[in-house]
Design an enzyme around this catalytic site. Structure first.
Site, PDB file in Angstrom:
ATOM      1  N   GLN A 135       0.833  -1.207   0.000  1.00 25.15           N
ATOM      2  CA  GLN A 135       0.000   0.000   0.000  1.00 25.15           C
ATOM      3  C   GLN A 135       0.868   1.258   0.000  1.00 25.15           C
ATOM      4  O   GLN A 135       0.578   2.233  -0.700  1.00 25.15           O
ATOM      5  CB  GLN A 135      -0.921  -0.037   1.232  1.00 25.15           C
ATOM      6  CG  GLN A 135      -2.161   0.805   1.095  1.00 25.15           C
ATOM      7  CD  GLN A 135      -3.090   0.286   0.001  1.00 25.15           C
ATOM      8  OE1 GLN A 135      -3.016  -0.867  -0.397  1.00 25.15           O
ATOM      9  NE2 GLN A 135      -3.934   1.161  -0.518  1.00 25.15           N
ATOM     10  N   ILE A 136       1.940   1.238   0.787  1.00 24.27           N
ATOM     11  CA  ILE A 136       2.840   2.400   0.855  1.00 24.27           C
ATOM     12  C   ILE A 136       3.510   2.645  -0.498  1.00 24.27           C
ATOM     13  O   ILE A 136       3.694   3.777  -0.932  1.00 24.27           O
ATOM     14  CB  ILE A 136       3.890   2.188   1.975  1.00 24.27           C
ATOM     15  CG1 ILE A 136       3.197   2.293   3.339  1.00 24.27           C
ATOM     16  CG2 ILE A 136       5.041   3.189   1.872  1.00 24.27           C
ATOM     17  CD1 ILE A 136       4.030   1.821   4.512  1.00 24.27           C
ATOM     18  N   GLU A 162       4.469 -25.672   8.471  1.00 28.95           N
ATOM     19  CA  GLU A 162       4.806 -26.012   9.871  1.00 28.95           C
ATOM     20  C   GLU A 162       3.556 -25.864  10.758  1.00 28.95           C
ATOM     21  O   GLU A 162       3.647 -25.577  11.947  1.00 28.95           O
ATOM     22  CB  GLU A 162       5.942 -25.115  10.370  1.00 28.95           C
ATOM     23  CG  GLU A 162       7.013 -25.840  11.174  1.00 28.95           C
ATOM     24  CD  GLU A 162       7.938 -26.717  10.348  1.00 28.95           C
ATOM     25  OE1 GLU A 162       7.978 -26.581   9.107  1.00 28.95           O
ATOM     26  OE2 GLU A 162       8.617 -27.573  10.951  1.00 28.95           O
TER      27      GLU A 162
HETATM   28  C1  LIG Z   1       5.847 -24.434  -0.054  1.00 31.17           C
HETATM   29  C2  LIG Z   1       5.442 -25.489   0.922  1.00 31.17           C
HETATM   30  C3  LIG Z   1       6.410 -26.218   1.585  1.00 31.17           C
HETATM   31  C4  LIG Z   1       6.057 -27.200   2.497  1.00 31.17           C
HETATM   32  N1  LIG Z   1       7.036 -27.889   3.126  1.00 31.17           N
HETATM   33  C5  LIG Z   1       6.717 -28.914   3.932  1.00 31.17           C
HETATM   34  C6  LIG Z   1       7.724 -29.706   4.531  1.00 31.17           C
HETATM   35  O1  LIG Z   1       8.906 -29.476   4.344  1.00 31.17           O
HETATM   36  N2  LIG Z   1       7.336 -30.724   5.316  1.00 31.17           N
HETATM   37  C7  LIG Z   1       6.035 -31.018   5.548  1.00 31.17           C
HETATM   38  O2  LIG Z   1       5.729 -31.967   6.262  1.00 31.17           O
HETATM   39  N3  LIG Z   1       5.050 -30.262   5.006  1.00 31.17           N
HETATM   40  C8  LIG Z   1       5.357 -29.230   4.204  1.00 31.17           C
HETATM   41  N4  LIG Z   1       4.359 -28.471   3.633  1.00 31.17           N
HETATM   42  C9  LIG Z   1       2.966 -28.825   3.926  1.00 31.17           C
HETATM   43  C10 LIG Z   1       2.337 -27.854   4.895  1.00 31.17           C
HETATM   44  O3  LIG Z   1       2.840 -28.062   6.206  1.00 31.17           O
HETATM   45  C11 LIG Z   1       0.801 -28.036   4.844  1.00 31.17           C
HETATM   46  O4  LIG Z   1       0.357 -27.573   3.583  1.00 31.17           O
HETATM   47  C12 LIG Z   1       0.120 -27.276   5.967  1.00 31.17           C
HETATM   48  O5  LIG Z   1       0.414 -27.860   7.224  1.00 31.17           O
HETATM   49  C13 LIG Z   1      -1.406 -27.270   5.810  1.00 31.17           C
HETATM   50  O6  LIG Z   1      -1.895 -28.555   5.620  1.00 31.17           O
HETATM   51  P1  LIG Z   1      -2.822 -28.863   4.354  1.00 31.17           P
HETATM   52  O7  LIG Z   1      -2.206 -28.263   3.141  1.00 31.17           O
HETATM   53  O8  LIG Z   1      -3.093 -30.321   4.364  1.00 31.17           O
HETATM   54  O9  LIG Z   1      -4.150 -28.041   4.617  1.00 31.17           O
HETATM   55  P2  LIG Z   1      -5.501 -28.538   5.358  1.00 31.17           P
HETATM   56  O10 LIG Z   1      -5.133 -29.322   6.590  1.00 31.17           O
HETATM   57  O11 LIG Z   1      -6.342 -29.175   4.300  1.00 31.17           O
HETATM   58  O12 LIG Z   1      -6.085 -27.148   5.779  1.00 31.17           O
HETATM   59  C14 LIG Z   1      -6.827 -26.291   4.904  1.00 31.17           C
HETATM   60  C15 LIG Z   1      -7.432 -25.171   5.733  1.00 31.17           C
HETATM   61  O13 LIG Z   1      -8.280 -25.724   6.744  1.00 31.17           O
HETATM   62  C16 LIG Z   1      -7.869 -25.259   8.018  1.00 31.17           C
HETATM   63  N5  LIG Z   1      -8.055 -26.316   9.011  1.00 31.17           N
HETATM   64  C17 LIG Z   1      -7.682 -27.622   8.919  1.00 31.17           C
HETATM   65  N6  LIG Z   1      -7.985 -28.280  10.051  1.00 31.17           N
HETATM   66  C18 LIG Z   1      -8.572 -27.373  10.863  1.00 31.17           C
HETATM   67  C19 LIG Z   1      -9.119 -27.434  12.180  1.00 31.17           C
HETATM   68  N7  LIG Z   1      -9.112 -28.563  12.887  1.00 31.17           N
HETATM   69  N8  LIG Z   1      -9.634 -26.299  12.712  1.00 31.17           N
HETATM   70  C20 LIG Z   1      -9.641 -25.136  12.004  1.00 31.17           C
HETATM   71  N9  LIG Z   1      -9.156 -25.024  10.750  1.00 31.17           N
HETATM   72  C21 LIG Z   1      -8.620 -26.112  10.207  1.00 31.17           C
HETATM   73  C22 LIG Z   1      -6.386 -24.954   7.859  1.00 31.17           C
HETATM   74  O14 LIG Z   1      -5.963 -24.045   8.863  1.00 31.17           O
HETATM   75  C23 LIG Z   1      -6.367 -24.355   6.473  1.00 31.17           C
HETATM   76  O15 LIG Z   1      -6.772 -23.003   6.534  1.00 31.17           O
HETATM   77  C24 LIG Z   1       4.684 -27.477   2.743  1.00 31.17           C
HETATM   78  C25 LIG Z   1       3.712 -26.742   2.069  1.00 31.17           C
HETATM   79  C26 LIG Z   1       4.074 -25.766   1.176  1.00 31.17           C
HETATM   80  C27 LIG Z   1       2.983 -24.996   0.465  1.00 31.17           C
END
Ligand SMILES: Cc1cc2nc3c(=O)[nH]c(=O)nc-3n(C[C@H](O)[C@H](O)[C@H](O)COP(=O)(O)OP(=O)(O)OC[C@H]3O[C@@H](n4cnc5c(N)ncnc54)[C@H](O)[C@@H]3O)c2cc1C
Length: 180
Positions: A135-136, A162
Site C-alpha cells: 500500500q505504501i 509447519e
Molecule cells: C511451499 C510449501 C512447503 C512445504 N514444506 C513442507 C515440509 O517441508 N514438510 C512437511 O511436512 N510439510 C510441508 N508443507 C505442507 C504444509 O505443512 C501443509 O500444507 C500445511 O500444514 C497445511 O496442511 P494442508 O495443506 O493439508 O491443509 P488442510 O489441513 O487441508 O487445511 C486447509 C485449511 O483448513 C484449516 N483447518 C484444517 N484443520 C482445521 C481445524 N481442525 N480447525 C480449524 N481449521 C482447520 C487450515 O488451517 C487451512 O486453513 C509445505 C507446504 C508448502 C505450500
C-alpha cells in the site's frame, strides 16, 4: 507463489519396505517425534516471518522517505511512516518473544506452546507488514520491479506451513486448557 528459492516437489512412496534397523525412535512413537520436530521448526518459521516483516518495514520506510509526487514530498508518506513504525514496534515485540522461545529450546526446557505463539504472532505481523508495504508503494508495490510484492508472496507461507495459523491456535488453546 513465494519462497521461490526453496523448491517444493511431490514425491510418492508406494509399497516401500525398510529393514528394522532403519527405524527412527520406538515403534509407535512416530507421531510424537513428528510433532516435536514441528515444535522446533516453528521457531525457524517465526524467525523467517520476522525477517520478511523487517524487510517490508525497511523497504517501506526507505521508499516513503524518497517518494516525491508533483514535486512535493508524498502527502501520504507521513501517515504511512507512522503505520510502518507501528509494524516496526510489533516486529520488535515479536523479536523479543522469539528470542525468549529460542532460549527455552537452547536450555532444554519445554517450548511447544511458546514456539506456536511465536510463529502465530510473527507470521501475522509479517503478513500485515507486507500488505501495508504494498500500500505504501502504491502501484509500484504491485509490480515486480520493486521488492515488496515478493515480501507479500513470501509472507503468506509462514501462515501455512509447519502448521497453519488455525492449527497454532488449536495447539496454544490445548496447552492453555491443560494449564500449560
Ligand atoms: C511451499 C510449501 C512447503 C512445504 N514444506 C513442507 C515440509 O517441508 N514438510 C512437511 O511436512 N510439510 C510441508 N508443507 C505442507 C504444509 O505443512 C501443509 O500444507 C500445511 O500444514 C497445511 O496442511 P494442508 O495443506 O493439508 O491443509 P488442510 O489441513 O487441508 O487445511 C486447509 C485449511 O483448513 C484449516 N483447518 C484444517 N484443520 C482445521 C481445524 N481442525 N480447525 C480449524 N481449521 C482447520 C487450515 O488451517 C487451512 O486453513 C509445505 C507446504 C508448502 C505450500
Amino acid at each position: 507463489m513465494g519462497i521461490r528459492g526453496s523448491k517444493s516437489s511431490q514425491i510418492y512412496l508406494d509399497d516401500v519396505r525398510l529393514p528394522a534397523d532403519a527405524l527412527l525412535g520406538e515403534v509407535g512413537g512416530g507421531f510424537r517425534i513428528a510433532m516435536s520436530t514441528l515444535d522446533g521448526g516453528r521457531i525457524g518459521i517465526a524467525a523467517q516471518a520476522l525477517g520478511i516483516g523487517r524487510a517490508a518495514l525497511e523497504d517501506s520506510l526507505a521508499y516513503a522517505q524518497q517518494r516525491r509526487t508533483f514535486r512535493q514530498a508524498d502527502r501520504a508518506a507521513p501517515g504511512d511512516r507512522v503505520q510502518a513504525r507501528r509494524h516496526g514496534d510489533r516486529a520488535r515485540r515479536g523479536a523479543a518473544a522469539h528470542a525468549a522461545r529460542a532460549w527455552l529450546k537452547d536450555h532444554k526446557q519445554p517450548y511447544g506452546k511458546e514456539a506456536a505463539m511465536a510463529k502465530l504472532y510473527a507470521s501475522d505481523v509479517a503478513n500485515r507488514a507486507a500488505r501495508e508495504a504494498i500500500q505504501i508503494f502504491g502501484g509500484n508495490g504491485y509490480v515486480t520491479e520493486y521488492p515488496v510484492e515478493r515480501h507479500f508472496r513470501d509472507a503468506k507461507i509462514t501462515e501455512i506451513y509447519e502448521g497453519t495459523s488455525e492449527i497454532q491456535r488449536l495447539v496454544i488453546a490445548g496447552y492453555l486448557t491443560k494449564g500449560g
